[in-house]
Design a protein around this motif. Structure first.
Motif, PDB file in Angstrom:
ATOM      1  N   HIS A   9       0.745  -1.258  -0.030  1.00  0.00           N
ATOM      2  CA  HIS A   9      -0.098   0.131   0.068  1.00  0.00           C
ATOM      3  C   HIS A   9       0.949   1.292   0.034  1.00  0.00           C
ATOM      4  N   MET A 100      -7.885  -4.351  -2.386  1.00  0.00           N
ATOM      5  CA  MET A 100      -8.282  -5.071  -3.769  1.00  0.00           C
ATOM      6  C   MET A 100      -8.320  -3.717  -4.778  1.00  0.00           C
ATOM      7  N   TRP A 102      -8.747  -3.183  -8.834  1.00  0.00           N
ATOM      8  CA  TRP A 102      -9.217  -3.762  -9.947  1.00  0.00           C
ATOM      9  C   TRP A 102      -9.316  -5.390 -10.042  1.00  0.00           C
ATOM     10  N   THR A 144      -8.377  -5.815   1.871  1.00  0.00           N
ATOM     11  CA  THR A 144      -9.546  -4.827   2.092  1.00  0.00           C
ATOM     12  C   THR A 144     -10.245  -4.861   0.909  1.00  0.00           C
ATOM     13  N   TYR A 152     -19.900  -9.536  -2.301  1.00  0.00           N
ATOM     14  CA  TYR A 152     -18.723 -10.517  -2.959  1.00  0.00           C
ATOM     15  C   TYR A 152     -19.219 -11.858  -2.698  1.00  0.00           C
TER      16      TYR A 152
HETATM   17  C1  LIG Z   1      -7.070   1.680  -8.417  1.00  0.00           C
HETATM   18  C2  LIG Z   1      -8.164   1.259  -7.484  1.00  0.00           C
HETATM   19  C3  LIG Z   1      -9.057   0.008  -7.654  1.00  0.00           C
HETATM   20  C4  LIG Z   1     -10.020  -0.208  -7.012  1.00  0.00           C
HETATM   21  N1  LIG Z   1     -10.586  -1.660  -7.239  1.00  0.00           N
HETATM   22  C5  LIG Z   1     -11.483  -2.093  -6.367  1.00  0.00           C
HETATM   23  C6  LIG Z   1     -12.276  -3.449  -6.906  1.00  0.00           C
HETATM   24  O1  LIG Z   1     -11.939  -3.754  -7.511  1.00  0.00           O
HETATM   25  N2  LIG Z   1     -13.188  -3.610  -5.683  1.00  0.00           N
HETATM   26  C7  LIG Z   1     -13.329  -3.036  -4.481  1.00  0.00           C
HETATM   27  O2  LIG Z   1     -14.011  -3.473  -3.720  1.00  0.00           O
HETATM   28  N3  LIG Z   1     -12.515  -2.024  -4.122  1.00  0.00           N
HETATM   29  C8  LIG Z   1     -11.735  -1.454  -5.056  1.00  0.00           C
HETATM   30  N4  LIG Z   1     -11.071  -0.277  -4.627  1.00  0.00           N
HETATM   31  C9  LIG Z   1     -11.214   0.448  -3.414  1.00  0.00           C
HETATM   32  C10 LIG Z   1     -10.148  -0.128  -2.500  1.00  0.00           C
HETATM   33  O3  LIG Z   1     -10.292  -1.591  -2.409  1.00  0.00           O
HETATM   34  C11 LIG Z   1     -10.457   0.547  -1.096  1.00  0.00           C
HETATM   35  O4  LIG Z   1     -10.445   1.675  -1.081  1.00  0.00           O
HETATM   36  C12 LIG Z   1      -9.319   0.010  -0.257  1.00  0.00           C
HETATM   37  O5  LIG Z   1      -9.427  -1.406   0.374  1.00  0.00           O
HETATM   38  C13 LIG Z   1      -9.284   0.780   1.128  1.00  0.00           C
HETATM   39  O6  LIG Z   1      -8.255   0.510   1.955  1.00  0.00           O
HETATM   40  P1  LIG Z   1      -7.113   1.629   2.176  1.00  0.00           P
HETATM   41  O7  LIG Z   1      -7.915   2.660   2.994  1.00  0.00           O
HETATM   42  O8  LIG Z   1      -6.007   1.004   3.084  1.00  0.00           O
HETATM   43  O9  LIG Z   1      -6.565   2.037   0.913  1.00  0.00           O
HETATM   44  C14 LIG Z   1     -10.146   0.163  -5.527  1.00  0.00           C
HETATM   45  C15 LIG Z   1      -9.398   1.396  -5.349  1.00  0.00           C
HETATM   46  C16 LIG Z   1      -8.387   2.020  -6.028  1.00  0.00           C
HETATM   47  C17 LIG Z   1      -7.446   3.027  -5.803  1.00  0.00           C
END
Ligand SMILES: Cc1cc2nc3c(=O)[nH]c(=O)nc-3n(C[C@H](O)[C@H](O)[C@H](O)COP(=O)(O)O)c2cc1C
Length: 258
Positions: A9, A100, A102, A144, A152
């Motif tokens: 991350h 997660m 994409w 996450t 899901y």
């Molecule tokens: C490039 C990108 C792609 C993402 N794709 C998904 C996805 O496919 N499925 C999903 O549930 N969340 C998706 N998200 C949301 C992230 O999973 C979520 O913001 C992250 O798990 C939060 O954890 P963090 O606060 O530590 O970043 C995506 C976020 C980003 C930045």
């Protein structure tokens, strides 16, 4: 007991970074020794490429597995790869912590797999699955996701989480790990929040408590089944009487999951 956490991350204050620290803290409380690799903080280069190999077998054309095998044999693997293999070799438990993105791990973690699961040193044709490098060790995804458990589910709009995580788990099994059921933190809304702040805060608190509880008994968790080498016929296909555990590897009849 030793554990190794690999964090993928870019933000040190992220929930993912927090879960990685929480895992370390909880396991240490339970008597484990814990190492942690923060791939972004270390500036890990996820792109497997010729420039990583100082004494190439063939400087004119980069063939990845040939160069990995050559560097393995010559003791010339890049230091950041060797140090990760050493940490994996010492660990009884490996945790991959990532968001997660994409429907996949972030590219830096996929690149860690490309570079650290080295042909020769970590796997080859007779050195995988139950004969693999990391036999006797356990590995677990801690991921996450942005949306709810319902999305899901097997029929959810985000895709069946068991299927989405299968390729990473399969790769862990390929190099010999016993794969533990993943820890999935649902509804981790980062900056883009669509729920009430207090709802999200409570959810994140619950996730932390659940994760700590999970880690406290991680040694006794059941293992996710994968096929063994003995399950394959000479044609590379699953033997008719071998078990099928996933729609990714199935008998002709569609494997029904509910
Ligand atoms: C490039 C990108 C792609 C993402 N794709 C998904 C996805 O496919 N499925 C999903 O549930 N969340 C998706 N998200 C949301 C992230 O999973 C979520 O913001 C992250 O798990 C939060 O954890 P963090 O606060 O530590 O970043 C995506 C976020 C980003 C930045």
């Amino acid at each position: 007991m030793k554990a190794h956490v690999v964090l993928a991350h870019p933000e040190p204050k992220s929930f993912n970074a927090h879960l990685a620290a929480l895992a370390r803290e909880t396991l240490v409380e339970c008597g484990w020794q814990v190492t942690l690799t923060d791939l972004y903080a270390d500036g890990f280069d996820p792109c497997e490429q010729a420039s990583h190999y100082r004494t190439p077998l063939n400087a004119d054309r980069f063939d990845t597995q040939s160069e990995q095998r050559h560097a393995s044999a010559e003791g010339a693997l890049p230091p950041e790869v060797t140090s990760e293999i050493d940490r994996l070799s010492e660990a009884d438990l490996v945790i991959l912590q990532y968001p997660m993105w994409w429907h996949l791990p972030p590219a830096i973690l996929k690149g860690w797999m490309d570079r650290v699961f080295v042909y020769g040193e970590v796997y080859k044709s007779n050195f995988r699955f139950e004969n693999g490098r990391f036999v006797g060790k356990k590995a677990m995804i801690s991921v996450t996701v942005g949306t709810s458990p319902e999305t899901y589910a097997f029929n959810g709009r985000s895709g069946d989480i068991d299927l989405l995580l299968w390729p990473v788990n399969f790769s862990l099994a390929y190099v010999g790990f016993d794969v533990l059921p993943p820890y999935v933190a649902y509804g981790v809304e980062a900056g883009l929040r669509y729920s009430d702040a207090s709802v999200v805060e409570q959810r994140l608190q619950d996730i932390q408590e659940n994760y700590r509880a999970r880690l406290r008994h991680v040694e006794s968790d059941p293992v996710v089944p994968f096929n063994r080498m003995a399950d394959w016929g000479d044609n590379g296909r699953i033997k008719p009487d071998a078990p099928a555990y996933s729609p990714f590897i199935r008998h002709r009849e569609e494997l029904k999951i509910d």
